[in-house]
Design a protein around this motif. Structure first.
Motif, PDB file in Angstrom:
ATOM      1  N   MET A   1      15.691  25.014  15.609  1.00 18.96           N
ATOM      2  CA  MET A   1      15.948  26.114  15.029  1.00 18.96           C
ATOM      3  C   MET A   1      17.380  26.332  15.229  1.00 18.96           C
TER       4      MET A   1
ATOM      5  N   HIS B   1      24.457  23.323  16.589  1.00 18.31           N
ATOM      6  CA  HIS B   1      24.469  24.506  16.566  1.00 18.31           C
ATOM      7  C   HIS B   1      25.742  24.678  17.579  1.00 18.31           C
TER       8      HIS B   1
ATOM      9  N   GLY C   1       9.949  35.353  26.869  1.00 18.91           N
ATOM     10  CA  GLY C   1      11.048  36.199  27.128  1.00 18.91           C
ATOM     11  C   GLY C   1      11.464  36.957  25.903  1.00 18.91           C
ATOM     12  N   GLN C   2      12.824  37.008  25.692  1.00 15.86           N
ATOM     13  CA  GLN C   2      13.288  38.077  24.721  1.00 15.86           C
ATOM     14  C   GLN C   2      12.817  37.492  23.304  1.00 15.86           C
ATOM     15  N   ILE C   3      13.083  36.201  23.229  1.00 11.81           N
ATOM     16  CA  ILE C   3      12.675  35.631  21.642  1.00 11.81           C
ATOM     17  C   ILE C   3      11.054  35.514  21.619  1.00 11.81           C
TER      18      ILE C   3
ATOM     19  N   ASN D   1      18.653  26.319  24.121  1.00 11.06           N
ATOM     20  CA  ASN D   1      20.068  25.737  23.974  1.00 11.06           C
ATOM     21  C   ASN D   1      20.296  24.893  25.329  1.00 11.06           C
TER      22      ASN D   1
ATOM     23  N   THR E   1      10.930  28.425  23.776  1.00 13.23           N
ATOM     24  CA  THR E   1      12.160  29.232  24.102  1.00 13.23           C
ATOM     25  C   THR E   1      12.335  28.978  25.385  1.00 13.23           C
ATOM     26  N   ALA E   2      11.504  28.286  26.351  1.00 15.47           N
ATOM     27  CA  ALA E   2      11.686  28.231  27.731  1.00 15.47           C
ATOM     28  C   ALA E   2      12.851  27.661  28.463  1.00 15.47           C
ATOM     29  N   GLY E   3      13.438  28.707  29.148  1.00 14.05           N
ATOM     30  CA  GLY E   3      14.798  27.910  29.598  1.00 14.05           C
ATOM     31  C   GLY E   3      15.795  29.273  30.144  1.00 14.05           C
ATOM     32  N   VAL E   4      17.028  29.053  30.262  1.00 11.92           N
ATOM     33  CA  VAL E   4      17.872  30.222  30.530  1.00 11.92           C
ATOM     34  C   VAL E   4      18.652  30.532  29.227  1.00 11.92           C
ATOM     35  N   PRO E   5      18.977  31.707  28.875  1.00 12.65           N
ATOM     36  CA  PRO E   5      19.960  31.848  27.836  1.00 12.65           C
ATOM     37  C   PRO E   5      21.388  32.048  28.256  1.00 12.65           C
TER      38      PRO E   5
ATOM     39  N   ASP F   1       4.335  31.221  30.122  1.00 10.77           N
ATOM     40  CA  ASP F   1       5.766  31.515  30.892  1.00 10.77           C
ATOM     41  C   ASP F   1       5.301  31.161  32.482  1.00 10.77           C
ATOM     42  N   ILE F   2       6.548  30.662  33.082  1.00 15.70           N
ATOM     43  CA  ILE F   2       6.218  30.484  34.508  1.00 15.70           C
ATOM     44  C   ILE F   2       6.186  31.732  35.209  1.00 15.70           C
TER      45      ILE F   2
ATOM     46  N   ALA G   1      21.033  36.595  21.430  1.00 21.33           N
ATOM     47  CA  ALA G   1      20.325  37.295  20.287  1.00 21.33           C
ATOM     48  C   ALA G   1      18.908  36.916  20.391  1.00 21.33           C
TER      49      ALA G   1
ATOM     50  N   LEU H   1      19.126  30.263  11.411  1.00 20.38           N
ATOM     51  CA  LEU H   1      19.959  31.424  11.885  1.00 20.38           C
ATOM     52  C   LEU H   1      21.263  31.548  11.650  1.00 20.38           C
TER      53      LEU H   1
ATOM     54  N   ILE I   1      13.751  26.018  20.234  1.00 20.95           N
ATOM     55  CA  ILE I   1      15.044  27.050  20.344  1.00 20.95           C
ATOM     56  C   ILE I   1      15.982  26.927  21.279  1.00 20.95           C
TER      57      ILE I   1
HETATM   58  P1  A3D Z   1      14.956  34.611  28.112  1.00 22.16           P
HETATM   59  O1  A3D Z   1      14.540  36.241  27.537  1.00 22.16           O
HETATM   60  O2  A3D Z   1      15.703  34.583  29.530  1.00 22.16           O
HETATM   61  O3  A3D Z   1      13.501  33.885  27.826  1.00 22.16           O
HETATM   62  C1  A3D Z   1      13.392  32.741  28.515  1.00 22.16           C
HETATM   63  C2  A3D Z   1      11.877  32.599  29.331  1.00 22.16           C
HETATM   64  O4  A3D Z   1      11.659  31.207  29.663  1.00 22.16           O
HETATM   65  C3  A3D Z   1      11.886  33.490  30.544  1.00 22.16           C
HETATM   66  O5  A3D Z   1      10.853  34.372  30.424  1.00 22.16           O
HETATM   67  C4  A3D Z   1      11.578  32.448  31.633  1.00 22.16           C
HETATM   68  O6  A3D Z   1      10.730  32.751  32.616  1.00 22.16           O
HETATM   69  C5  A3D Z   1      10.910  31.237  30.839  1.00 22.16           C
HETATM   70  N1  A3D Z   1      11.216  29.977  31.459  1.00 22.16           N
HETATM   71  C6  A3D Z   1      12.004  29.325  32.124  1.00 22.16           C
HETATM   72  N2  A3D Z   1      11.764  28.245  32.640  1.00 22.16           N
HETATM   73  C7  A3D Z   1      10.610  27.829  32.137  1.00 22.16           C
HETATM   74  C8  A3D Z   1       9.658  26.795  32.192  1.00 22.16           C
HETATM   75  N3  A3D Z   1       9.738  25.818  32.624  1.00 22.16           N
HETATM   76  N4  A3D Z   1       8.464  26.949  31.631  1.00 22.16           N
HETATM   77  C9  A3D Z   1       8.187  27.981  30.971  1.00 22.16           C
HETATM   78  N5  A3D Z   1       9.075  29.006  30.879  1.00 22.16           N
HETATM   79  C10 A3D Z   1       9.959  28.995  31.233  1.00 22.16           C
HETATM   80  O7  A3D Z   1      15.722  33.868  26.937  1.00 22.16           O
HETATM   81  P2  A3D Z   1      15.784  34.063  25.260  1.00 22.16           P
HETATM   82  O8  A3D Z   1      14.155  34.246  24.894  1.00 22.16           O
HETATM   83  O9  A3D Z   1      16.599  35.093  24.963  1.00 22.16           O
HETATM   84  O10 A3D Z   1      16.452  32.755  24.982  1.00 22.16           O
HETATM   85  C11 A3D Z   1      15.480  31.510  25.310  1.00 22.16           C
HETATM   86  C12 A3D Z   1      16.591  30.619  24.916  1.00 22.16           C
HETATM   87  O11 A3D Z   1      16.933  30.424  23.233  1.00 22.16           O
HETATM   88  C13 A3D Z   1      17.947  30.244  25.474  1.00 22.16           C
HETATM   89  O12 A3D Z   1      18.102  28.895  26.079  1.00 22.16           O
HETATM   90  C14 A3D Z   1      18.691  30.596  24.487  1.00 22.16           C
HETATM   91  O13 A3D Z   1      20.104  30.019  24.809  1.00 22.16           O
HETATM   92  C15 A3D Z   1      18.131  30.031  23.286  1.00 22.16           C
HETATM   93  N6  A3D Z   1      18.638  30.502  22.107  1.00 22.16           N
HETATM   94  C16 A3D Z   1      18.817  29.813  21.104  1.00 22.16           C
HETATM   95  C17 A3D Z   1      19.392  30.328  19.699  1.00 22.16           C
HETATM   96  C18 A3D Z   1      19.683  29.477  18.668  1.00 22.16           C
HETATM   97  O14 A3D Z   1      19.952  29.634  17.687  1.00 22.16           O
HETATM   98  C19 A3D Z   1      19.359  27.697  18.927  1.00 22.16           C
HETATM   99  C20 A3D Z   1      19.478  31.549  19.694  1.00 22.16           C
HETATM  100  C21 A3D Z   1      19.350  32.386  20.677  1.00 22.16           C
HETATM  101  C22 A3D Z   1      18.783  32.041  21.790  1.00 22.16           C
END
Ligand code: A3D
Length: 320
Positions: free
Chosen positions: A144, A176, A12-14, A121, A78-82, A34-35, A231, A148, A119
């Protein structure tokens, strides 16, 4: 020597930003998992097409198959939802716990020797769950957050003092969450601790308190501006600093969510503390002395993480 292999679970974004940074820094070849079909393939191809312009050599592979992460040296998850506006990190627990279970299985089967940086959350609980699901040695998996959080603190301080960000060091401990612990006494400008800078008239205590508060809420500030997610540039840069320290055996001292087994009075939890990252993974947990006020803040933060870990155990009793 063959190039290192870096697997990014979540494109995804990260994940996309991580993939770009790995290329620009020539850290190795990249597997984007990624799924969402097409997303890791599309981002991988787009990034590979940028390599002749930027002059780096790296292979990019997008995939929906865990078999492709086989033999990875580093995995960043970073898999999951933000978050979206109005959500706390903890609101993500139920969904992202399931994701950690499947990611952990994939790592266990195909890349049990990798150094893994989580990463997703709510960070401290998700890295705990990922360790349980993957069975990775506890010195080979970290979360991580501290890099940050302290980068945000450093940026706000550099802005306030009108000095280079390079000359500001900052320390943030604990989970965090909004009760993370920015340690003012251990944060400096060119070695001068912040309380001394207040005495020297560089800033006021009120302004410093406001910066500490802004740091605690730094993630939410970005979520409210972006509205559609959280972010990603600074989080990606922070995880890359950790990966680089492992791959190049730099032995940097970085605040990360590391497994504690009695250090800081904490047992079997991942909480943000300073650690040394080198070729051996987490090579040392640095235990610093805290005064009573700092200890109280740290304990409050640990209690929030404990609550989330208990919630994970409630959802998946196999982790208990
Ligand atoms: P996003 O751009 O939604 O990317 C997440 C990706 O995960 C998407 O492309 C989804 O398709 C994919 N995904 C969902 N389920 C699965 C799975 N089962 N297997 C593989 N891929 C999957 O989010 P993002 O990149 O902005 O953020 C990712 C995560 O980082 C989130 O949980 C945020 O909350 C977290 N995050 C943490 C921090 C810290 O400082 C700890 C900072 C910013 C974001």
């Amino acid at each position: 020597m063959a190039r290192k292999k870096i697997a990014l679970i979540g494109a995804g974004q990260i994940g996309g930003t991580l993939a770009h940074l790995v290329g620009l820094k020539e850290l190795g070849d990249v597997v984007l998992f990624d799924i969402a079909e097409g997303i890791p393939q599309g981002k991988g191809l787009d990034l590979a097409e940028s390599s002749p312009v930027d002059g780096f050599d790296a292979a990019y592979k997008g995939t929906q198959s865990y078999a492709d992460i086989e033999g990875a040296d580093v995995i960043i998850v970073t898999a999951g939802v933000p978050r979206k506006p109005g959500m706390s990190r903890d609101d993500l627990l139920g969904i992202n716990l399931k994701v950690m279970e499947s990611v952990g299985q994939g790592i266990k089967q195909y890349a049990p020797d990798a150094f893994v940086i989580c990463i997703t959350n709510p960070l401290d609980a998700m890295v705990w769950a990922l360790q349980k699901a993957s069975g990775l040695p506890k010195n080979k998996i970290v979360g991580m957050a501290g890099v940050l959080d302290s980068a945000r603190f450093r940026y706000f301080l550099a802005e306030e003092f009108k000095v280079s960000v390079e000359d500001v060091t900052a320390f943030v401990l604990g989970g965090h969450g909004d009760d993370m612990v920015p340690l003012v006494r251990y944060s400096t400008v060119a070695g001068i601790p912040l309380p001394d800078l207040v005495k020297m008239g560089w800033t006021s205590q009120d302004k410093l308190d406001a910066i500490v508060e802004r740091t605690r809420k730094g993630g939410g500030e970005i979520v409210n501006l972006l509205k559609t997610g959280s972010a990603f540039y600074a989080p990606a840069a922070s995880a890359i600093a950790m990966a680089e320290s492992y791959l190049k055996d730099k032995k940097r001292v970085l605040p990360c969510a590391a497994h504690l087994d009695g250090e800081y009075g904490v047992k079997d939890m991942f909480v943000g503390v300073p650690i040394v990252i080198g070729a051996g993974g987490v090579e040392r947990v640095v235990e610093i002395a805290m005064n009573d006020a700092e200890k109280a803040m740290f304990e409050k933060s640990v209690a929030s993480v404990q609550g989330l870990v208990e919630a994970c155990k409630g959802i998946n009793p196999a982790f208990a």
